[in-house]
Scaffold this motif. Sequence first.
Motif, PDB file in Angstrom:
ATOM      1  N   ALA A  52       0.853  -1.198   0.000  1.00  6.23           N
ATOM      2  CA  ALA A  52       0.000   0.000   0.000  1.00  6.23           C
ATOM      3  C   ALA A  52       0.881   1.238   0.000  1.00  6.23           C
ATOM      4  N   THR A  53       0.339   2.347  -0.489  1.00 10.09           N
ATOM      5  CA  THR A  53       1.067   3.625  -0.468  1.00 10.09           C
ATOM      6  C   THR A  53       0.208   4.695   0.191  1.00 10.09           C
ATOM      7  N   THR A  54       0.869   5.603   0.870  1.00  8.31           N
ATOM      8  CA  THR A  54       0.189   6.762   1.466  1.00  8.31           C
ATOM      9  C   THR A  54       1.012   7.996   1.098  1.00  8.31           C
ATOM     10  N   SER A  55       0.559   9.145   1.530  1.00  7.34           N
ATOM     11  CA  SER A  55       1.296  10.377   1.223  1.00  7.34           C
ATOM     12  C   SER A  55       2.607  10.454   1.991  1.00  7.34           C
ATOM     13  N   TRP A  56       2.703   9.701   3.075  1.00  3.00           N
ATOM     14  CA  TRP A  56       3.913   9.779   3.912  1.00  3.00           C
ATOM     15  C   TRP A  56       4.787   8.532   3.871  1.00  3.00           C
ATOM     16  N   GLY A  57       4.410   7.518   3.084  1.00  2.00           N
ATOM     17  CA  GLY A  57       5.262   6.343   3.003  1.00  2.00           C
ATOM     18  C   GLY A  57       4.649   5.178   2.243  1.00  2.00           C
ATOM     19  N   VAL A  58       5.365   4.062   2.289  1.00  2.00           N
ATOM     20  CA  VAL A  58       4.946   2.855   1.580  1.00  2.00           C
ATOM     21  C   VAL A  58       4.956   1.678   2.553  1.00  2.00           C
ATOM     22  N   PHE A  59       3.909   0.854   2.519  1.00  2.00           N
ATOM     23  CA  PHE A  59       3.873  -0.368   3.321  1.00  2.00           C
ATOM     24  C   PHE A  59       4.331  -1.539   2.459  1.00  2.00           C
ATOM     25  N   LEU A  60       5.289  -2.289   3.005  1.00  2.00           N
ATOM     26  CA  LEU A  60       5.866  -3.423   2.279  1.00  2.00           C
ATOM     27  C   LEU A  60       5.548  -4.733   2.987  1.00  2.00           C
ATOM     28  N   ALA A  61       5.502  -5.795   2.204  1.00  2.00           N
ATOM     29  CA  ALA A  61       5.288  -7.128   2.771  1.00  2.00           C
ATOM     30  C   ALA A  61       6.523  -7.990   2.489  1.00  2.00           C
ATOM     31  N   TYR A  62       7.003  -8.667   3.559  1.00  2.00           N
ATOM     32  CA  TYR A  62       8.156  -9.557   3.404  1.00  2.00           C
ATOM     33  C   TYR A  62       8.057 -10.679   4.449  1.00  2.00           C
ATOM     34  N   LYS A  63       7.961 -11.923   3.984  1.00  2.00           N
ATOM     35  CA  LYS A  63       7.863 -13.089   4.879  1.00  2.00           C
ATOM     36  C   LYS A  63       6.768 -12.911   5.927  1.00  2.00           C
ATOM     37  N   ASN A  64       5.605 -12.531   5.495  1.00  2.00           N
ATOM     38  CA  ASN A  64       4.463 -12.310   6.393  1.00  2.00           C
ATOM     39  C   ASN A  64       4.681 -11.164   7.383  1.00  2.00           C
ATOM     40  N   LEU A  65       5.680 -10.348   7.107  1.00  2.00           N
ATOM     41  CA  LEU A  65       5.945  -9.183   7.960  1.00  2.00           C
ATOM     42  C   LEU A  65       5.600  -7.908   7.203  1.00  2.00           C
ATOM     43  N   ASP A  66       5.143  -6.928   7.949  1.00  2.00           N
ATOM     44  CA  ASP A  66       4.885  -5.608   7.361  1.00  2.00           C
ATOM     45  C   ASP A  66       6.066  -4.694   7.660  1.00  2.00           C
ATOM     46  N   MET A  67       6.493  -3.953   6.661  1.00  2.00           N
ATOM     47  CA  MET A  67       7.582  -2.996   6.845  1.00  2.00           C
ATOM     48  C   MET A  67       7.141  -1.634   6.332  1.00  2.00           C
ATOM     49  N   LEU A  68       7.623  -0.608   6.983  1.00  2.00           N
ATOM     50  CA  LEU A  68       7.304   0.753   6.552  1.00  2.00           C
ATOM     51  C   LEU A  68       8.513   1.391   5.886  1.00  2.00           C
ATOM     52  N   LEU A  69       8.294   1.873   4.695  1.00  2.00           N
ATOM     53  CA  LEU A  69       9.304   2.631   3.956  1.00  2.00           C
ATOM     54  C   LEU A  69       8.836   4.081   3.938  1.00  2.00           C
ATOM     55  N   HIS A  70       9.409   4.882   4.837  1.00  2.00           N
ATOM     56  CA  HIS A  70       8.975   6.278   4.966  1.00  2.00           C
ATOM     57  C   HIS A  70       9.344   7.042   3.701  1.00  2.00           C
ATOM     58  N   VAL A  71       8.557   8.067   3.373  1.00  2.00           N
ATOM     59  CA  VAL A  71       8.782   8.841   2.160  1.00  2.00           C
ATOM     60  C   VAL A  71      10.189   9.438   2.128  1.00  2.00           C
ATOM     61  N   SER A  72      10.736   9.773   3.298  1.00  4.10           N
ATOM     62  CA  SER A  72      12.076  10.369   3.348  1.00  4.10           C
ATOM     63  C   SER A  72      13.177   9.353   3.065  1.00  4.10           C
ATOM     64  N   ASP A  73      12.815   8.048   3.090  1.00  2.00           N
ATOM     65  CA  ASP A  73      13.792   6.996   2.810  1.00  2.00           C
ATOM     66  C   ASP A  73      13.646   6.400   1.415  1.00  2.00           C
ATOM     67  N   LEU A  74      12.762   6.992   0.624  1.00  2.00           N
ATOM     68  CA  LEU A  74      12.559   6.501  -0.736  1.00  2.00           C
ATOM     69  C   LEU A  74      13.669   6.937  -1.681  1.00  2.00           C
ATOM     70  N   ASP A  75      14.131   8.166  -1.486  1.00  2.76           N
ATOM     71  CA  ASP A  75      15.127   8.720  -2.397  1.00  2.76           C
ATOM     72  C   ASP A  75      15.917   9.793  -1.674  1.00  2.76           C
ATOM     73  N   HIS A  76      17.136  10.065  -2.152  1.00  3.85           N
ATOM     74  CA  HIS A  76      17.949  11.124  -1.550  1.00  3.85           C
ATOM     75  C   HIS A  76      17.354  12.497  -1.821  1.00  3.85           C
ATOM     76  N   GLY A  77      16.561  12.609  -2.885  1.00  3.32           N
ATOM     77  CA  GLY A  77      15.932  13.882  -3.216  1.00  3.32           C
ATOM     78  C   GLY A  77      14.538  13.989  -2.647  1.00  3.32           C
ATOM     79  N   ARG A  78      13.880  15.090  -2.966  1.00  2.00           N
ATOM     80  CA  ARG A  78      12.523  15.345  -2.497  1.00  2.00           C
ATOM     81  C   ARG A  78      11.529  14.462  -3.253  1.00  2.00           C
ATOM     82  N   VAL A  79      10.653  13.770  -2.530  1.00  5.89           N
ATOM     83  CA  VAL A  79       9.612  12.941  -3.138  1.00  5.89           C
ATOM     84  C   VAL A  79       8.268  13.555  -2.809  1.00  5.89           C
TER      85      VAL A  79
END
Length: 225
Positions: free
Chosen positions: A19-46
């Motif tokens: 799933a995606t939101t305005s502030w980050g991305v939810f990831l699935a890995y081995k039945n685990l949920d992980m949060l990829l914050h928008v500030s960790d998506l790229d070195h530049g502004r997203v």
Amino acid sequence: AEALKSIKEGDIVEAQVRATTSWGVFLAYKNLDMLLHVSDLDHGRVKNPSDLVSIGQSIKVMITKIDPTTNRISASVKALSTSPYDNIEKEYKIGEIYSGEIVKLMDYGAFCRLKSGVEGLIHQSCIDWTNRNIKPSKVFSMGQQVKVKVVSIEKENKRVSLSYKDTIENPWEKIRSKIGEEQKIKITNITDKAIFGELIDSKLSGMLHYKEISYKENIDELKKY
């Protein structure tokens, strides 16, 4: 709990976008949920995570934090590459002029992208020679290509200060050559001791003291204007 034992901070894994939101991305890995914050998506502004990833997409990330108490896992894409600020002093020199793109407008200035991941601030005091408090949106527009001068670089804080006015003609320098010449002015204000006027064909304002109106040096001369 068992799934958490199979991962550790620093692991690089392939996760699926759930799933995606305005502030980050939810990831699935081995039945685990992980949060990829928008500030960790790229070195530049997203602006919006959905511009970079889509639901169901598999992406490579680094696990940066695991909280066993809350079972929260944080991930990062930009941790997989070096920061564009690592060697910034070799690519950008203080005092030199470079091309950039306006990517954000604020009341106090405009942000200019020099390259992916490197954005500098053009403070409003560095936009115009005659108006230090000019509104940035009156000069720039989003996506505009501009020339800027690098004023300072704070590598540790990832901050770059830029100047736009240093790339355009300085009217104060130009007016020096006009000393001794007659000039026309448009009166903008009259005070109890002087006339203030804007020089025709220039944004500069000058003061005409009442003693300089005539050789009488009479303050009543102001009433003629």
